[in-house]
Design a protein around this motif. Structure first.
Motif, mmCIF file in Angstrom:
data_model
loop_
_atom_site.group_PDB
_atom_site.id
_atom_site.type_symbol
_atom_site.label_atom_id
_atom_site.label_comp_id
_atom_site.label_asym_id
_atom_site.label_seq_id
_atom_site.Cartn_x
_atom_site.Cartn_y
_atom_site.Cartn_z
ATOM 1 N N THR A 141 0.860 -1.185 0.000
ATOM 2 C CA THR A 141 0.000 0.000 0.000
ATOM 3 C C THR A 141 0.895 1.233 0.000
ATOM 4 N N ILE A 142 0.624 2.150 -0.926
ATOM 5 C CA ILE A 142 1.463 3.345 -1.080
ATOM 6 C C ILE A 142 0.591 4.586 -1.258
ATOM 7 N N THR A 143 1.193 5.739 -1.026
ATOM 8 C CA THR A 143 0.563 7.019 -1.371
ATOM 9 C C THR A 143 1.366 7.650 -2.494
ATOM 10 N N LEU A 144 0.718 7.986 -3.582
ATOM 11 C CA LEU A 144 1.392 8.597 -4.730
ATOM 12 C C LEU A 144 1.708 10.053 -4.402
ATOM 13 N N THR A 145 2.979 10.450 -4.601
ATOM 14 C CA THR A 145 3.398 11.771 -4.123
ATOM 15 C C THR A 145 3.763 12.761 -5.225
ATOM 16 N N GLU A 146 4.559 12.334 -6.209
ATOM 17 C CA GLU A 146 4.992 13.275 -7.243
ATOM 18 C C GLU A 146 5.374 12.542 -8.520
ATOM 19 N N ILE A 147 5.354 13.280 -9.622
ATOM 20 C CA ILE A 147 5.744 12.717 -10.919
ATOM 21 C C ILE A 147 7.193 13.085 -11.184
ATOM 22 N N ASP A 148 8.013 12.074 -11.494
ATOM 23 C CA ASP A 148 9.433 12.293 -11.728
ATOM 24 C C ASP A 148 9.668 12.848 -13.133
ATOM 25 N N GLU A 149 10.935 13.189 -13.411
ATOM 26 C CA GLU A 149 11.285 13.755 -14.725
ATOM 27 C C GLU A 149 10.975 12.796 -15.866
ATOM 28 N N ASP A 150 11.071 11.489 -15.599
ATOM 29 C CA ASP A 150 10.830 10.506 -16.659
ATOM 30 C C ASP A 150 9.353 10.157 -16.808
ATOM 31 N N GLY A 151 8.488 10.844 -16.061
ATOM 32 C CA GLY A 151 7.050 10.625 -16.186
ATOM 33 C C GLY A 151 6.499 9.550 -15.273
ATOM 34 N N LEU A 152 7.383 8.835 -14.534
ATOM 35 C CA LEU A 152 6.908 7.831 -13.586
ATOM 36 C C LEU A 152 6.628 8.493 -12.236
ATOM 37 N N VAL A 153 5.898 7.798 -11.381
ATOM 38 C CA VAL A 153 5.415 8.398 -10.141
ATOM 39 C C VAL A 153 6.216 7.890 -8.946
ATOM 40 N N ARG A 154 6.594 8.819 -8.095
ATOM 41 C CA ARG A 154 7.223 8.463 -6.822
ATOM 42 C C ARG A 154 6.139 8.342 -5.755
ATOM 43 N N PHE A 155 6.499 7.711 -4.637
ATOM 44 C CA PHE A 155 5.460 7.413 -3.650
ATOM 45 C C PHE A 155 6.080 7.248 -2.271
ATOM 46 N N ASP A 156 5.217 7.202 -1.267
ATOM 47 C CA ASP A 156 5.606 6.843 0.098
ATOM 48 C C ASP A 156 4.952 5.524 0.459
ATOM 49 N N PHE A 157 5.715 4.634 1.094
ATOM 50 C CA PHE A 157 5.123 3.400 1.591
ATOM 51 C C PHE A 157 4.168 3.719 2.737
ATOM 52 N N VAL A 158 3.004 3.097 2.706
ATOM 53 C CA VAL A 158 2.056 3.227 3.807
ATOM 54 C C VAL A 158 2.182 2.031 4.735
ATOM 55 N N LYS A 159 2.248 0.835 4.127
ATOM 56 C CA LYS A 159 2.483 -0.357 4.935
ATOM 57 C C LYS A 159 3.196 -1.416 4.120
ATOM 58 N N THR A 160 3.717 -2.421 4.853
ATOM 59 C CA THR A 160 4.477 -3.482 4.211
ATOM 60 C C THR A 160 3.579 -4.359 3.375
ATOM 61 N N GLU A 161 4.123 -5.448 2.883
ATOM 62 C CA GLU A 161 3.414 -6.264 1.896
ATOM 63 C C GLU A 161 1.983 -6.550 2.313
ATOM 64 N N VAL A 162 1.095 -6.316 1.366
ATOM 65 C CA VAL A 162 -0.319 -6.517 1.590
ATOM 66 C C VAL A 162 -0.647 -7.993 1.499
ATOM 67 N N VAL A 163 -1.381 -8.513 2.443
ATOM 68 C CA VAL A 163 -1.865 -9.882 2.362
ATOM 69 C C VAL A 163 -3.314 -9.817 1.911
ATOM 70 N N VAL A 164 -3.560 -10.319 0.698
ATOM 71 C CA VAL A 164 -4.911 -10.222 0.129
ATOM 72 C C VAL A 164 -5.673 -11.509 0.395
#
Length: 442
Positions: free
Chosen positions: A419-442
């Motif tokens: 689970t992540i929060t999308l934070t900003e768009i990098d120079e190459d057009g991909l998105v950076r993010f912050d981790f919210v929590k570790t691996e999700v168990v679905v």
């Protein structure tokens, strides 16, 4: 010593799934599968005929194989092999060409792998391609392409696929679920449903034209399979994407909010010349319905530029239609003439330089649309599935709604969900993010 076999796949996700099935048949016969870049005793090339480019690439791929091993046995299968077998057989170094019904029986056609003086052809009349072979491919350890349908009964004037793959026919629901269960047991986190016309699912089950099940039945059944974290619909015709399916996906356990819907033209005049089975109003309705129940959904669009008869006015109609539509990205195809199609005989051919200019304009629009979609997702919390490749010190992944993200390379992230929060768009057009929590168990 075990014989070594290598595979090269041109074209669509469906081709990749079929290559995997063919490759498994070689392993069952005692072959070792190796990478195409390695020396092998046999090379199998799964061909595509959708664009002129795929045709041209075939010769260069044969040359690549011959450089690795000049004595290797070279076989061609797939759509181009069905449409123009003699042309492929005449390519220097090709030993065997198999059409639509023969490709899954390829091991029956090889003996001691001795080179042939001339390419040997085994190709059926396409009317004989009336049976179904299920298949799936596991690509980068994070997702699998699951074939659920083959062939097409549509008669679009530009398309050779009905000539290359035959009538629309489907896997049984029981077999699709069996394959999905096998995939989930391999710790694959995502399944992408593939076919030529998957919205037509159910037709041709058990060798007849009756719809035993609908695409909605398929979607509902797959949603109950244990162990599948994500299910993605690859591409579906707008006239076959029903509101009931959209509503179900919006509430689904596993299906993700991502649709790829071919448009081909934003001009009703051109859509009629193409013999598409909808007009622009229906397409607008489909996009509106998706965004109504899933505002964060990603919507991809196929579009063809330079179709015969497409004037500047028709193209601008398409451009403005797409510009105003709430979509996320485009796959742009430059029209190329294909033998034995109605469009190849049409008047008012668009010059190739004009086709190229229009293609460039729509590719630019796609960049703008993707950027706008990514910006709309900043600040939202999503789930990302990381892929397996180290790309210059970074690892990429996709959110459920197909936002491509990047993080510093960490092998422990491969094939994990977070689970992540999308934070900003990098120079190459991909998105950076912050981790919210570790691996999700679905």
């Amino acid at each position: 010593m075990k014989k070594k076999v290598a595979f090269y796949t041109l074209g669509c996700k469906l081709n990749f799934s079929e290559t995997s099935t063919i490759a498994r048949s070689f392993v069952d016969e005692g072959f070792d599968r190796v990478d195409f870049a390695e020396a092998a005793d046999m090379y199998v090339i799964n061909t595509c005929s959708v664009t002129e480019n795929a045709d041209k690439r075939f010769k260069s791929i044969v040359k690549q194989a011959q450089k690795k091993n000049p004595d290797a046995f070279v076989a061609a299968v797939g759509c181009y092999a069905q449409l123009k077998p003699e042309e492929l057989a005449a390519v220097d170094g090709v030993d065997l060409v198999l059409g639509a019904t023969e490709k899954f029986k390829i091991t029956d056609y090889i003996n001691d792998l001795s080179k042939n003086d001339f390419g040997e052809v085994h190709s059926c009349e396409i009317e004989d391609a009336d049976f179904y072979v299920g298949s799936y491919a596991i690509g980068d350890r994070t997702r699998a392409f699951l074939k659920v349908q083959d062939g097409c009964d549509y008669k679009c004037t530009y398309c050779t696929i009905p000539l290359a793959r035959g009538i629309s026919r489907s896997d049984t629901l029981e077999n699709v679920l069996k394959n999905a269960t096998e995939i989930s047991a391999k710790n694959i986190k995502e399944i992408v449903l593939t076919g030529v016309n998957i919205g037509d699912y159910g037709k041709g089950e058990f060798g007849n034209k009756k719809h035993q099940h609908t695409f909605l039945d398929l979607v509902k059944a797959l949603d109950t399979v244990d162990g599948i974290h994500r299910l993605r619909i690859s591409s579906i015709e707008p006239n076959l994407l029903k509101n009931e399916t959209i509503d179900f996906v919006s509430k689904s356990n596993s299906f993700v909010p991502h649709f790829h819907i071919p448009l081909q033209s934003g001009s009703d005049t051109i859509l009629k010349l193409m013999r598409r089975r909808y007009l622009t109003n229906l397409y607008i309705d489909r996009v509106a319905k998706i965004k109504e129940v899933m505002p964060h959904a990603c919507i991809g669009v196929d579009v063809i530029v330079g179709f015969p008869g497409e004037t500047d006015e028709h193209f601008l109609e398409t451009y403005h239609f797409l510009n105003e539509l709430n979509i996320s990205y485009l796959h742009v195809f430059t029209y190329s003439e294909r033998d034995n199609t109605v469009a190849a005989e049409m008047d008012n051919v668009v010059p190739k330089n004009v086709r190229a200019k229009r293609s460039k304009m729509l590719r630019g629009l796609s960049v703008k649309k993707r950027r706008a979609f990514y910006e709309s997702q900043l600040g939202s919390t999503r789930t990302v599935l990381f892929e397996s490749e180290n790309k210059e010190g970074y690892i990429n992944g996709f959110t459920e709604n197909y936002v491509k993200v990047k993080a510093p390379w960490n092998p422990e992230l491969v094939n994990t969900l977070h689970t992540i929060t999308l934070t900003e768009i990098d120079e190459d057009g991909l998105v950076r993010f912050d981790f919210v929590k570790t691996e999700v168990v679905v």
